[in-house]
Design an enzyme around this catalytic site. Structure first.
Site, PDB file in Angstrom:
ATOM      1  N   GLU A   1      21.881 -26.532  44.281  1.00 51.77           N
ATOM      2  CA  GLU A   1      21.994 -27.135  42.952  1.00 51.77           C
ATOM      3  C   GLU A   1      22.396 -28.589  43.101  1.00 51.77           C
ATOM      4  O   GLU A   1      23.362 -28.899  43.814  1.00 51.77           O
ATOM      5  CB  GLU A   1      23.023 -26.386  42.103  1.00 51.77           C
TER       6      GLU A   1
ATOM      7  N   GLU B   1      27.015 -34.580  35.140  1.00 51.01           N
ATOM      8  CA  GLU B   1      27.735 -33.640  34.279  1.00 51.01           C
ATOM      9  C   GLU B   1      28.902 -34.381  33.654  1.00 51.01           C
ATOM     10  O   GLU B   1      29.471 -35.299  34.253  1.00 51.01           O
ATOM     11  CB  GLU B   1      28.293 -32.461  35.076  1.00 51.01           C
TER      12      GLU B   1
END
Length: 412
Positions: free
Chosen positions: A289, A294
């Site tokens: 990932e 974020e």
């Protein structure tokens, strides 16, 4: 003075004289011994290259020293032939090819040769070239091909317009292989698929204890932007959207630029990220990932770049990039980028590099040398941001102006 003492008083005179001569000879031999008389080590020395990283430089060509070293001085002359060849660095663009002979006189342990580097002003990947050694005489070398690296130190004066930062539509030496400028009136379903629901039955709460239900109704294209909206329509249910390019647009390596303006507020969790395309064959996190960006809404001035992988269990590495208080990523657009090549990923915000990961740091389970696909979403709640509280306002919006993927020809 050396004084010889003997207790052999009863010995005949001729034997006593021979005894004294033998004892004196033995003593003189022992006294003449020294460390210089130790056995000679005939093992040939080994050759190594001690300089393998070079800063690219500013603007004009310059000579850089490549230093060869012997593991120990040699009593004999050491000779070899060397060649400098391009690898990901191109001869004629990044460096000049060169070759020649190197000779170590007895007792010498270091020698340097020069390679001409050709700097540019392109913000690009670090590039590599090869130092090859052959025709070695009176020495050895474990690896006759050594990889050296040119460390890019360029930067762009990123343009800031009225609504935030913006990056160029092209880069020298790279090709735009895919982009979504969100310029139409509807989401391009040839590139994107929308997820719905809460991830049940397999990943209720999408594996993170999230609270939202994903719905296609929370996505729209407006004024050239992708708009994802997180809402709380009845004071109880949270809704949002999650989009992916899985099996439609998947990429291995490149420069990725995403221009976006982010939501804020406790419990709000926007992300622009990637998952390994082999996720149907191997479980997360073994698929890998890459979180390009974020943000947890109670820290509206800091974004995070992170890599998740499996090494005998879930592990991750990453860090944040804070704005100067009281700025928030909700106030204007910023550009979130990664430079991704074999064995290495670098994270940027507005061309500021703030994190990197290399295969050698992860070890045997480096999952990032394979195709990945994009995901864009806003989660509500979850283990990291926590639940919304009375300070959280709705609706919250993430606006994405563009996603662009650039690759160097032949990169894959």
């Amino acid at each position: 003075m050396i004084k010889l003492v003997s207790s052999n008083h009863g010995m005949p005179e001729i034997m006593r004289n021979n005894y004294w001569i033998l004892s004196l000879a033995t003593l003189l031999i022992n006294c003449s011994s020294s460390s210089d008389d130790q056995p000679v080590n005939n093992t040939p020395p080994s050759i190594s290259v001690t300089t393998t990283e070079f800063a690219e430089g500013d603007g004009s060509a310059f000579s850089a020293d490549i230093t060869f070293a012997l593991s120990a001085p040699s009593d004999a002359t050491v000779d070899f032939f060397y060649e400098i060849e391009g690898q990901s660095a191109s001869v004629g663009e990044d460096l000049e090819a060169t070759s020649g002979s190197v000779s170590f006189a007895p007792g010498e342990t270091t020698k340097s040769v020069q390679v001409t580097l050709l700097p540019d002003d392109i913000l690009e990947f670090d590039e590599s070239f090869l130092v090859k050694v052959s025709n070695i005489v009176n020495a050895t070398m474990v690896n006759s091909e050594v990889v050296a690296k040119i460390i890019d130190n360029d930067s762009y004066d990123i343009e800031e317009i009225a609504d935030g930062f913006v990056t160029p539509e092209s880069y020298p030496s790279m090709e735009l292989v895919w982009s979504d400028e969100f310029s139409g009136s509807d989401l391009n379903t040839d590139d994107w698929t929308q997820r719905e629901g809460n991830g049940c039955p397999d990943l209720c709460g999408w594996g993170n204890g999230e609270l939202q239900l994903y719905s296609v109704d929370n996505t729209r294209i407006e004024n050239g932007n992708l708009i994802i909206t997180a809402e709380n329509p009845n004071g109880k249910t949270y809704t949002s959207s999650r989009l992916k390019t899985k099996e439609k647009q998947e990429f291995k390596y490149g420069r990725i630029d995403i221009r976006a303006k982010l939501p804020f507020g406790r419990g709000i969790w926007p992300a622009l990220w990637m998952l390994g395309s082999n996720i149907d064959q191997v479980p997360w996190p073994e698929c890998g990932e890459i979180d390009i960006m974020e943000l947890v809404g109670h820290q509206p001035g800091t974004v995070h770049g992170t890599a998740h992988y499996d090494r005998d269990g879930h592990e991750f590495v990453g860090t944040g990039w804070p704005l100067s208080a009281p700025e928030r990523y909700a106030d204007k657009f910023h550009v979130f980028s990664i430079l991704w090549q074999e064995g290495e990923i670098e994270w940027y915000v507005d061309y500021n590099k703030f994190f990197s990961i290399k295969a050698k740091d992860v070890g045997f389970n480096y999952h990032f040398n394979q195709p990945f696909y994009f995901i864009a979403n806003i989660a509500v709640g979850g283990e990291w941001p926590g639940e919304p509280d009375a300070t959280t306002t709705f609706p919250q919006i993430m606006e994405v102006d563009y996603i662009r993927v650039f690759q160097t020809p032949g990169m894959d």
